[in-house]
Design a protein around this motif. Sequence first.
Motif, short mmCIF file in Angstrom:
data_model
loop_
_atom_site.label_atom_id
_atom_site.label_comp_id
_atom_site.label_asym_id
_atom_site.label_seq_id
_atom_site.Cartn_x
_atom_site.Cartn_y
_atom_site.Cartn_z
N SER A 72 0.80 -1.39 -0.01
CA SER A 72 -0.12 -0.13 -0.07
C SER A 72 0.86 1.28 0.00
O SER A 72 0.35 2.22 -0.42
N ALA A 73 2.08 1.20 0.52
CA ALA A 73 2.80 2.35 0.57
C ALA A 73 4.29 2.11 1.19
O ALA A 73 4.54 1.23 1.79
N ARG A 93 7.95 4.34 2.41
CA ARG A 93 8.60 5.48 2.99
C ARG A 93 9.95 5.28 3.31
O ARG A 93 10.41 4.31 3.87
N SER A 151 7.72 -0.29 4.59
CA SER A 151 6.65 -0.49 3.65
C SER A 151 5.27 -1.04 4.48
O SER A 151 5.44 -1.45 5.46
N ASP A 169 -1.55 3.50 5.33
CA ASP A 169 -0.81 4.72 5.56
C ASP A 169 0.14 4.41 6.57
O ASP A 169 -0.10 3.82 7.69
N THR A 222 3.84 6.77 7.96
CA THR A 222 4.78 7.83 7.92
C THR A 222 5.81 8.05 9.32
O THR A 222 5.57 7.61 10.31
N VAL A 234 -5.04 8.63 6.63
CA VAL A 234 -3.93 9.04 6.50
C VAL A 234 -3.66 9.62 7.84
O VAL A 234 -4.19 10.06 8.70
N SER A 245 -5.43 12.84 2.08
CA SER A 245 -4.08 13.13 2.27
C SER A 245 -3.85 14.36 3.02
O SER A 245 -4.84 15.36 3.19
N ALA A 262 -3.83 12.22 -3.80
CA ALA A 262 -2.39 11.99 -3.44
C ALA A 262 -1.58 13.14 -3.76
O ALA A 262 -1.93 14.00 -4.91
N GLN A 292 1.04 7.33 -5.54
CA GLN A 292 1.54 8.66 -4.89
C GLN A 292 2.82 8.93 -5.98
O GLN A 292 3.50 8.30 -6.26
N CYS A 305 2.81 3.34 -5.73
CA CYS A 305 3.78 4.49 -5.11
C CYS A 305 5.14 4.35 -5.60
O CYS A 305 5.78 3.27 -5.93
#
Length: 570
Positions: free
Chosen positions: A284-285, A287, A298, A329, A331, A371, A414, A457, A504, A546
Amino acid sequence: MDVLNQYGSGVSDDDGESSDGGATQAYAKPVVRQYNIDTAPDISGYAPSTHELTAYVGHSQREIRYNMPYEVLAQPLAGPTDSEGDFASHTRGTRGGGLAEAHAVDEVSFRQQERMFRQHGIANDPSNTSGEARMVVGSNSSNAGIANNRGLRRKAKGNSSIVNGEGAYQGPWAGYEDDTKGVAAGPSAEQLAEYEQRTVQNTDKTAGTGPGPSKAAKSKRGNAAGYDEGQAERTTFHGQAERDYQGRTYMHVPTELRQAEVPSCFAPKRMVKEWHNAHAGGVSAIRFIPDTGHLLLSSGMDGLVKIFDTHSSLALLRTYIGHSKAVRDITFAPSGTSFLSSSYDTYTKLWDVETGQCRQKFSAKGRVPYVAKFYPEDPNIFLVGQGDKKIVQWDIRANEIVQEYDQHLGAINSLTFFDSNRRFISTSDDKTMRVWEFGIPVVIKLVADPSMHSVPAVALHPSQKWLVGQSMDNRIVVYSAGERIKPHKRKEFSGHLTAGFACQPSFSPDGKLLTSGDSEGQVWCWDWQTRRVMTKWKAHEKVAICTAWHPRESSRVATCSWDGTIKYWD
């Protein structure tokens, strides 16, 4: 008093006569008791020649509430002084154990004295500035328990012809015998399996007896991770040792990534690493850790969060287990030591990157967090965009919601801070973009247009002057991020197919290149100035959800897809 005593002790003639014939009867004298009451203290042993009563006025005292003689007011000041000879203030430099004085000591001398104190129990006195005699503090017997591995035997260096396995060459990096440094602490695999089995049995016993499958059966069938919703958070380390020969973990920043200058970037040309089946059901994401980028985080549809090494070994380092549904999400905190994970199980959890411990978990009455974003100026505050059209502001210290931003008409997609972190912009399924002043729940700018599509995004340009958004009409739109938020109609990026997918976008560190995935698994790379397509390549079998640029490398890009793979390009 004598007259009263005589008056009371006499016998009257009338009283001496009886009623039956005049016979007389003698009465006894009353007893008068006298008490001496004296409330003054006994000072019989006080001698003025040996005792002297004195008064003292503090050097910081500004008011005297009683009269004092001139001798007391004129006496010299007394009290502790600092290194410069001035009297120490009560509000500066004082501690519970005494006075803390400031001394200017260079780093090399301080470390040398610290090692001397740990090894021998003594160190040079820093207050000795004259240099005439060598003064020391401490004693040899005070720190006798600190051995610093002097009592341990070194392991054998090994055979230089053997690379791996028993008897492999260790050289000067060989550790000590019976040394526990780098050994993973915590329950073993057998203990974890036993705990999971006991948890499943307890869940089966407490499951409902109504018609239909039990709660445990539903959890097993609907959860791709294979563990119950009520199970506690845990972590798994996948490396050989958590610490190297110097006691450093994977959080240590490599020397070559510590430069401050931003490299000149160009499009990647080949694939460096592919992590197969990184997440079951899709990723899904992804960073990168802030500033250095030597770690990649991830999240996936299997409810797991994983971290990979992107600098040397390119291996999976740790798995964070704690969500019962897909993680939407993730972060990083500005410092990179912790991160937030938002899942469809209605929980947002705060994790420690190094140890894998779940510090706290947050849930707003069962609302699904879409998010989460840390406030860059204060790591104890973060925002969560929820599916109930609200943005809530959490305080980690109080573990409660301290502010709500409630103006959107759809789920929040977002959150992006800009303008020196004074403001942030939010996008929603209601096809609008709203600008907020941080801490004030009033919209200061509404970006909406009848022809406008949803923007799920958003990415901020490294120059902090532009915002780009992935529009649902197969375009990447551009907005100015200054005092006035307005669209840049003459600059947009198109050619890819992203309708229905929140792909993204990502900028290169120098801001000259823009990348984005599409629904066909391709990765597109545009030139920021000319809007021209620099290159595109087939990266995944399913949608490339992403892309992320390495913050320190010139051409390294990470991509992830719903096919469950993560690829690293250079």
